[in-house]
Design a protein around this motif. Structure first.
Motif, mmCIF file in Angstrom:
data_model
loop_
_atom_site.group_PDB
_atom_site.id
_atom_site.type_symbol
_atom_site.label_atom_id
_atom_site.label_comp_id
_atom_site.label_asym_id
_atom_site.label_seq_id
_atom_site.Cartn_x
_atom_site.Cartn_y
_atom_site.Cartn_z
ATOM 1 N N ASP B 214 0.831 -1.200 0.000
ATOM 2 C CA ASP B 214 0.000 0.000 0.000
ATOM 3 C C ASP B 214 0.864 1.248 0.000
ATOM 4 O OD1 ASP B 214 -2.277 1.548 2.404
ATOM 5 O OD2 ASP B 214 -1.968 1.909 0.265
ATOM 6 N N ASN B 215 0.990 1.860 -1.186
ATOM 7 C CA ASN B 215 1.700 3.140 -1.275
ATOM 8 C C ASN B 215 0.723 4.280 -1.499
ATOM 9 O OD1 ASN B 215 4.217 1.983 -0.919
ATOM 10 N ND2 ASN B 215 4.450 1.563 -3.102
ATOM 11 N N GLY B 216 -0.480 4.084 -1.048
ATOM 12 C CA GLY B 216 -1.494 5.124 -1.238
ATOM 13 C C GLY B 216 -2.780 4.597 -1.853
ATOM 14 N N VAL B 217 -2.769 3.343 -2.318
ATOM 15 C CA VAL B 217 -3.965 2.774 -2.981
ATOM 16 C C VAL B 217 -5.181 2.889 -2.092
ATOM 17 C CG1 VAL B 217 -4.520 0.919 -4.573
ATOM 18 C CG2 VAL B 217 -2.414 0.837 -3.267
ATOM 19 N N LYS B 218 -4.942 2.463 -0.869
ATOM 20 C CA LYS B 218 -6.070 2.397 0.064
ATOM 21 C C LYS B 218 -6.763 3.738 0.162
ATOM 22 C CE LYS B 218 -6.522 -0.801 3.841
ATOM 23 N NZ LYS B 218 -6.113 -1.165 5.192
ATOM 24 N N LYS B 219 -5.973 4.747 0.372
ATOM 25 C CA LYS B 219 -6.559 6.069 0.542
ATOM 26 C C LYS B 219 -7.159 6.597 -0.751
ATOM 27 C CE LYS B 219 -4.111 7.536 4.613
ATOM 28 N NZ LYS B 219 -3.061 8.411 5.140
ATOM 29 N N ALA B 220 -6.573 6.204 -1.855
ATOM 30 C CA ALA B 220 -7.090 6.689 -3.136
ATOM 31 C C ALA B 220 -8.447 6.083 -3.446
ATOM 32 C CB ALA B 220 -6.108 6.358 -4.239
ATOM 33 N N PHE B 221 -8.606 4.802 -3.125
ATOM 34 C CA PHE B 221 -9.823 4.101 -3.526
ATOM 35 C C PHE B 221 -10.907 4.074 -2.465
ATOM 36 C CE2 PHE B 221 -9.428 2.182 -7.647
ATOM 37 C CZ PHE B 221 -8.070 2.201 -7.911
#
Lengths: 318, 406
Positions: B214-221
């Motif tokens: 998780d390099n930001g996916v979680k927050k993006a989606f």
């Protein structure tokens, strides 16, 4: 392990979102590619990797085919072939494309083709009928109720009686009645609500032409001034007046303007057709007469407006 | 064991296929056991529950006593004392107003369930396998008609996404947006008391995005409605088979996809990341039953199908059934015909006095002849004549004929 049988056992036993069981005897399939419309081992487009359908889009029939090789590419899954307009040729096309396919699919495709061609023919026939050109619009009860109420209120607000009264008094003041009536001038109160009455006056002059004037001259009044008689005369144009008044602004607002501009729509009906006369009139001040600038006629069926009277042109011709 | 393992192409954020392709992990060929998934899902769902109970004192905070018999009232305990409405009212029973409920709820109810590790893993594996079958994903209700490939694998760049805007753009390009639109359309107010318990809106489930890092996916989606996020190493059955039904739409990242083989193993190789786990063996190596039954190997061993089975014959009586009789004895027909004709013979010609006499004569001649042949004493009948008063009998005798031959 992605065989049709496995898929079918899951769909049939567990869950399929396309399955519709509205009746106890028949299960339907809501999938748009289904040949028969039934939830069946043979008809299920999901549980058969090799499948074909005939579908109609905007009056054109297409043959859709699906094979195992493309089963993992949903975007490219269905091969679309446009079928010939001629029914017999379309049948031949189906035979060609589905030549070594299972008999069931081939047969059902042809059946579907037949049904759809019949449906298309029927649609075309219906479209040619007069009823198809007319767009049936439902009457919205609530809206209708609301509109009638608004109309009633507007009618009340317009104070037509008052306007008529003022118009009559105006005419009396001008001397159009000559010596028919004799009143002391001071006794008469003149309200400044000339707008509606003026436009009504204009309409009478231009539209009805000389008929109105003649009738005016013909009618003779008895010595006793009967308001009702006079009103009867005015009633000829009353219905039209209503329309105008509804569209006109309330009189109070007009009083302050110097050069007034008024446009009025007068519905007209004749032997051949009906239409609307658009009347544009101006006056310099509330005391002045209304002058008609433009008269246009528009038939109710046609979109064009015909200009048949223009004040400037008239002036020029003089 | 498994069917052939094809290559799955990897797509970039623009929805175009990059040149790369990954070998399909063996998990996708695992048996799809919906029954196990359903059971495990059911059990797992109970694990997030919070204990609730009714107060132990509820309905018991009275000193009510039954009035007993003889008072013309029902025998439930009634509240003591007087001067208030409450006095004399029924108490304690579940049927009484203000009484304790039937079986008051206790906190020590078994809220959570233990599920066998193997079962849990089996269910998960089935769910992953089902997500790779487009038909099952469609049947679940996801709109994947615009998706380029199932299973959908995207490049690792997705893991570095930071903005939701970019995430939305990605979903659009990849063809997954129609599924999200379905989620939007399905938003509605919950039916029931959940409304006032902070669970007001309900909506469908959209795609799951499974990532490795998780390099930001979680927050993006995470703000996109319907989208769930999962790390490959911690896959959740409740997200992969929501409602206990298999076939959720899954979007994989490349590294996540590649990790599946090491996580779940192939049949030939055990799992590296899970202790002592290998993919479950299917019941049938080839589950295409239709094809199997038509195959030569099986057809050649089967006997011919019985299309028409011969049933027990009903025995008919030849004495009553003429056709059967004639089949057994052809002459019977002839005999019968003869008798019939004979019976009809007299009828046809019609009987007169002469014919009757002739017939009688024939009969007597025949009978005499027959008796002579058989050696019977014949005595003719005497004619009695009335001559006057006396009656003279005239008898005619016939000689004895002995047929006894030496």
């Amino acid at each position: 392990m992605q065989h049709d049988d496995v898929i079918w056992s899951v769909l049939n036993g567990q869950f399929c979102s396309y399955k519709q069981q509205k009746s106890k005897t028949q299960i339907f399939c809501a999938n748009e590619y289904n040949l028969t419309g039934l939830c069946d081992r043979r008809s299920c487009p999901l549980a058969n990797s090799q499948y074909a359908t005939v579908r109609e889009e905007k009056g054109i029939l297409y043959l859709y085919m699906k094979v195992v090789e493309r089963s993992h590419y949903p975007k490219k899954q269905w091969e679309k072939v446009k079928l010939h307009e001629s029914y017999i040729r379309a049948l031949k096309q189906i035979n060609e494309h589905l030549i070594y396919w299972p008999r069931f699919v081939r047969h059902k495709c042809k059946q579907r083709l037949t049904k759809l061609t019949q449906y298309i023919i029927r649609t075309r026939r219906l479209m040619l009928k007069k009823t198809a050109k007319q767009e049936l619009v439902p009457i919205k009860k609530k809206a209708e109720r609301r509109e009638t109420r608004h109309e009633e209120k507007a009618f009340v607000a317009a104070n037509i009686d008052r306007a008529i009264e003022n118009e009559l008094l105006d005419r009396l003041k001008k001397g159009t009645y000559g010596d028919t009536y004799t009143f002391p001038v001071n006794a008469i109160s003149l309200d400044e609500e000339d707008d509606e009455s003026e436009s009504e006056d204009e309409k009478e002059e231009e539209e009805e032409g000389e008929n109105e004037q003649e009738s005016e001259e013909e009618v003779e009044y008895v010595e006793d001034f009967d308001e009702s008689d006079a009103e009867d005369m005015e009633d000829m144009g009353d219905d039209d007046v209503d329309e105008e008044l509804i569209k006109a602004l309330p009189p109070s607002k007009k009083r302050r303007m110097e050069i007034e501009y008024e446009s009025v729509e007068i519905p007209v009906r004749g032997a051949e057709r009906a239409g609307v006369i658009y009347c544009y009139a101006t006056r310099n001040s509330p005391d002045d007469e209304w002058h008609v600038d433009k008269l246009e006629f528009k038939a109710s069926n046609q979109p064009e407006r015909y200009l048949f009277y223009d004040r400037e042109l008239r002036r020029k011709s003089k | 064991m498994a069917a052939s393992r094809p290559l799955v192409s990897v797509y970039d954020e623009k929805g175009q296929s990059t040149g790369k392709s990954v070998l399909l992990p063996a998990v996708f060929r695992a048996p799809i056991r919906t029954d196990i998934v359903n059971f495990v899902h059911d059990q797992m769902r109970r694990n997030k529950r919070q204990a609730h109970a009714v107060s132990t004192k509820a309905g018991e905070q009275t000193s009510a006593e039954s009035w007993g018999t003889g008072r013309a009232v029902a025998r439930i305990p009634r509240v003591r004392g007087g001067g208030t409405h409450r006095s004399g009212q029924g108490a304690f029973g579940n049927m009484c107003r203000g009484g304790r409920m039937y079986a008051p709820l206790k906190v020590w109810r078994k809220w959570h369930r233990k599920i066998n590790l193997k079962q849990r893993r089996y269910a998960l594996v089935s769910a992953i396998a089902a997500s790779g079958v487009p038909s099952l994903v469609l049947a679940k209700g996801h709109s994947i008609e615009t998706v380029p490939e199932i299973p959908l694998v995207l490049s690792d760049k997705i893991q570095d996404l930071k903005k939701t805007k970019e995430a939305v753009a990605l979903l659009r390009k990849v063809g997954a947006w129609s599924d999200i639109l379905k989620v939007y359309a399905s938003k509605h107010t919950r039916a029931g008391k959940g409304k006032m318990r902070n669970r007001r809106t309900v909506m469908k489930r959209g795609p799951v995005v499974i990532y490795d890092k998780d390099n930001g996916v979680k927050k993006a989606f995470r703000n996109i409605p319907g989208v769930s996020l999962l790390c490959v190493e911690r896959l959740n059955l409740l997200r992969l088979a929501p409602g206990g039904h298999v076939g959720r739409f899954v979007i994989w990242t490349e590294s996540a996809f590649k990790k599946l083989d090491s996580l779940y193993g192939t049949w030939s190789k055990k799992s590296q990341l899970k202790a002592d786990f290998n993919l479950p063996q299917p019941m049938m190596t080839n589950s295409d039953l239709g094809r199997l039954l038509k195959a030569f190997e099986i057809q050649s061993v089967l006997r011919a199908p019985i299309k028409r089975q011969a049933r027990r014959k009903i025995k008919k009586n030849p004495l009553k059934n003429i056709s059967l009789m004639s089949r057994l004895n052809p002459y019977a027909a002839v005999q019968k015909r003869a008798t019939l004709l004979k019976s009809l013979k007299g009828r046809r010609t019609g009987t007169t006095a002469e014919t009757k006499v002739a017939a009688r004569k024939l009969r007597t001649h025949e009978s005499i002849r027959a008796k002579r042949l058989s050696g019977v004493n014949l005595v003719k009948k005497t004619k009695t004549q009335k001559v006057g008063s006396t009656t003279t009998k005239t008898t005619t005798t016939t000689t004895k004929v002995s047929t006894k031959s030496s």
